[in-house]
Design a protein around this motif. Structure first.
Motif, PDB file in Angstrom:
ATOM      1  N   PHE A  23      74.354  55.758  29.336  1.00 53.65           N
ATOM      2  CA  PHE A  23      74.267  57.222  29.446  1.00 53.65           C
ATOM      3  C   PHE A  23      74.349  57.887  28.076  1.00 53.65           C
ATOM      4  O   PHE A  23      73.596  58.818  27.781  1.00 53.65           O
ATOM      5  CB  PHE A  23      75.350  57.790  30.364  1.00 53.65           C
ATOM      6  CG  PHE A  23      75.200  59.278  30.521  1.00 53.65           C
ATOM      7  CD1 PHE A  23      74.375  59.802  31.505  1.00 53.65           C
ATOM      8  CD2 PHE A  23      75.814  60.153  29.631  1.00 53.65           C
ATOM      9  CE1 PHE A  23      74.176  61.169  31.604  1.00 53.65           C
ATOM     10  CE2 PHE A  23      75.615  61.523  29.730  1.00 53.65           C
ATOM     11  CZ  PHE A  23      74.801  62.022  30.714  1.00 53.65           C
ATOM     12  N   ARG A  24      75.267  57.401  27.231  1.00 54.84           N
ATOM     13  CA  ARG A  24      75.409  58.033  25.910  1.00 54.84           C
ATOM     14  C   ARG A  24      74.105  57.949  25.130  1.00 54.84           C
ATOM     15  O   ARG A  24      73.744  58.867  24.408  1.00 54.84           O
ATOM     16  CB  ARG A  24      76.526  57.346  25.109  1.00 54.84           C
ATOM     17  CG  ARG A  24      77.927  57.692  25.596  1.00 54.84           C
ATOM     18  CD  ARG A  24      79.008  57.158  24.671  1.00 54.84           C
ATOM     19  NE  ARG A  24      80.321  57.258  25.315  1.00 54.84           N
ATOM     20  CZ  ARG A  24      80.983  56.234  25.833  1.00 54.84           C
ATOM     21  NH1 ARG A  24      80.481  55.013  25.766  1.00 54.84           N
ATOM     22  NH2 ARG A  24      82.158  56.412  26.398  1.00 54.84           N
ATOM     23  N   HIS A  26      70.860  57.393  26.462  1.00 58.37           N
ATOM     24  CA  HIS A  26      69.646  57.935  27.112  1.00 58.37           C
ATOM     25  C   HIS A  26      69.874  59.227  27.879  1.00 58.37           C
ATOM     26  O   HIS A  26      68.926  59.787  28.427  1.00 58.37           O
ATOM     27  CB  HIS A  26      69.082  56.887  28.084  1.00 58.37           C
ATOM     28  CG  HIS A  26      68.656  55.618  27.417  1.00 58.37           C
ATOM     29  ND1 HIS A  26      67.465  55.501  26.736  1.00 58.37           N
ATOM     30  CD2 HIS A  26      69.260  54.409  27.309  1.00 58.37           C
ATOM     31  CE1 HIS A  26      67.348  54.264  26.252  1.00 58.37           C
ATOM     32  NE2 HIS A  26      68.434  53.582  26.584  1.00 58.37           N
ATOM     33  N   LYS A  27      71.123  59.649  28.006  1.00 61.56           N
ATOM     34  CA  LYS A  27      71.490  60.813  28.839  1.00 61.56           C
ATOM     35  C   LYS A  27      71.076  60.610  30.297  1.00 61.56           C
ATOM     36  O   LYS A  27      70.782  61.552  31.040  1.00 61.56           O
ATOM     37  CB  LYS A  27      70.911  62.120  28.285  1.00 61.56           C
ATOM     38  CG  LYS A  27      71.349  62.435  26.860  1.00 61.56           C
ATOM     39  CD  LYS A  27      72.850  62.626  26.766  1.00 61.56           C
ATOM     40  CE  LYS A  27      73.331  62.745  25.324  1.00 61.56           C
ATOM     41  NZ  LYS A  27      73.365  61.442  24.610  1.00 61.56           N
ATOM     42  N   ARG A  28      71.053  59.354  30.691  1.00 64.79           N
ATOM     43  CA  ARG A  28      70.689  58.969  32.053  1.00 64.79           C
ATOM     44  C   ARG A  28      70.985  57.478  32.190  1.00 64.79           C
ATOM     45  O   ARG A  28      70.913  56.742  31.210  1.00 64.79           O
ATOM     46  CB  ARG A  28      69.186  59.221  32.234  1.00 64.79           C
ATOM     47  CG  ARG A  28      68.624  58.833  33.588  1.00 64.79           C
ATOM     48  CD  ARG A  28      67.102  59.026  33.561  1.00 64.79           C
ATOM     49  NE  ARG A  28      66.493  58.387  34.701  1.00 64.79           N
ATOM     50  CZ  ARG A  28      66.209  58.991  35.846  1.00 64.79           C
ATOM     51  NH1 ARG A  28      66.459  60.282  35.990  1.00 64.79           N
ATOM     52  NH2 ARG A  28      65.665  58.343  36.845  1.00 64.79           N
ATOM     53  N   TYR A  58      80.861  64.992  28.740  1.00 67.78           N
ATOM     54  CA  TYR A  58      79.752  64.920  29.697  1.00 67.78           C
ATOM     55  C   TYR A  58      80.297  64.939  31.129  1.00 67.78           C
ATOM     56  O   TYR A  58      81.134  64.118  31.485  1.00 67.78           O
ATOM     57  CB  TYR A  58      78.964  63.618  29.528  1.00 67.78           C
ATOM     58  CG  TYR A  58      78.280  63.463  28.191  1.00 67.78           C
ATOM     59  CD1 TYR A  58      77.289  64.345  27.789  1.00 67.78           C
ATOM     60  CD2 TYR A  58      78.611  62.402  27.345  1.00 67.78           C
ATOM     61  CE1 TYR A  58      76.647  64.186  26.571  1.00 67.78           C
ATOM     62  CE2 TYR A  58      77.976  62.233  26.123  1.00 67.78           C
ATOM     63  CZ  TYR A  58      77.002  63.128  25.741  1.00 67.78           C
ATOM     64  OH  TYR A  58      76.367  62.956  24.539  1.00 67.78           O
ATOM     65  N   VAL A  60      79.071  64.013  34.519  1.00 69.82           N
ATOM     66  CA  VAL A  60      77.929  63.340  35.144  1.00 69.82           C
ATOM     67  C   VAL A  60      78.079  63.276  36.660  1.00 69.82           C
ATOM     68  O   VAL A  60      79.180  63.227  37.202  1.00 69.82           O
ATOM     69  CB  VAL A  60      77.687  61.915  34.574  1.00 69.82           C
ATOM     70  CG1 VAL A  60      77.430  61.966  33.084  1.00 69.82           C
ATOM     71  CG2 VAL A  60      78.819  60.979  34.912  1.00 69.82           C
ATOM     72  N   GLU A  84      73.145  61.190  36.098  1.00 62.82           N
ATOM     73  CA  GLU A  84      72.586  62.254  35.275  1.00 62.82           C
ATOM     74  C   GLU A  84      73.662  63.269  34.922  1.00 62.82           C
ATOM     75  O   GLU A  84      74.698  63.335  35.568  1.00 62.82           O
ATOM     76  CB  GLU A  84      71.467  62.979  36.043  1.00 62.82           C
ATOM     77  CG  GLU A  84      70.282  62.104  36.370  1.00 62.82           C
ATOM     78  CD  GLU A  84      69.325  62.773  37.356  1.00 62.82           C
ATOM     79  OE1 GLU A  84      68.183  62.998  36.993  1.00 62.82           O
ATOM     80  OE2 GLU A  84      69.759  63.066  38.482  1.00 62.82           O
ATOM     81  N   LEU A  85      73.363  64.065  33.912  1.00 59.65           N
ATOM     82  CA  LEU A  85      74.262  65.157  33.559  1.00 59.65           C
ATOM     83  C   LEU A  85      74.239  66.194  34.679  1.00 59.65           C
ATOM     84  O   LEU A  85      73.172  66.497  35.223  1.00 59.65           O
ATOM     85  CB  LEU A  85      73.776  65.789  32.251  1.00 59.65           C
ATOM     86  CG  LEU A  85      74.748  66.682  31.491  1.00 59.65           C
ATOM     87  CD1 LEU A  85      75.968  65.893  31.031  1.00 59.65           C
ATOM     88  CD2 LEU A  85      74.044  67.298  30.297  1.00 59.65           C
ATOM     89  N   ALA A  88      71.352  68.821  35.125  1.00 59.56           N
ATOM     90  CA  ALA A  88      70.051  68.357  34.639  1.00 59.56           C
ATOM     91  C   ALA A  88      69.006  68.605  35.727  1.00 59.56           C
ATOM     92  O   ALA A  88      69.301  68.533  36.921  1.00 59.56           O
ATOM     93  CB  ALA A  88      70.115  66.867  34.317  1.00 59.56           C
TER      94      ALA A  88
END
Lengths: 107, 107
Positions: A23-24, A26-28, A58, A60, A84-85, A88
């Motif tokens: 996640f850190r 790719h933000k996913r 974050y 999530v 995901e955030l 998002a």
């Protein structure tokens, strides 16, 4: 981005670390589990990962889906947890939005 | 709002209907499961409920948490799936935001 595959014998802390790491970057993240034991480990890991990522600022959430995967020639139904955030934008809706008449539309 | 309690023998379609019904009324639902079989049924039901609610125009996500529940005098750790609209504001952060000096703050 690699899918994180979880089994019933996966350690939750290891999976949680993997989720947070992906996640850190790719933000996913996507987590795949087949069977009750694996799904349970995946969800527990996700709770832990939410804690780790909260410390980084974050918040999530996850969107669970079914996914057909082929294993040794057989199609099995996996659970895919898309991490995901919060806030998002999700995937586009499957059907197009309903058209509304415009002011200068022909009568 | 009642918490939807899921066991390993719960029918996913029944749980999915309950999630969708509670969500339509409250714009939020909470699902509680203890043990791998129950968590698996809860997550599968949530995938189905996401489909039902998508038809109503709701894109829902979930935020999983641990929750301590007392059952017959014993404390057990449950998984709580908080079902919310995508983009809904989450809970406030656990620590207050850092204060920043204002222009007219005393030196």
């Amino acid at each position: 981005m690699d899918v994180i595959k979880v089994s019933g014998s996966s350690r939750t802390s290891a999976v949680a670390g993997a989720i947070a790491g992906v996640f850190r970057e790719h933000k996913r993240a996507e987590v795949q589990a087949i069977g009750a034991g694996a799904v349970n480990q995946a969800v527990k890991a996700l709770v832990l990962a939410r804690g780790y990522l909260r410390e980084d600022g974050y918040d999530v959430i996850c969107a669970p889906e079914f996914a057909d995967v082929e294993i040794e020639g057989k199609v099995r139904t996996a659970i895919k947890l898309v991490v995901e955030l919060r806030g998002a934008a999700g995937p586009p809706p499957e059907s197009p939005p309903e058209l509304t008449p415009t002011e200068n539309a022909a009568p």
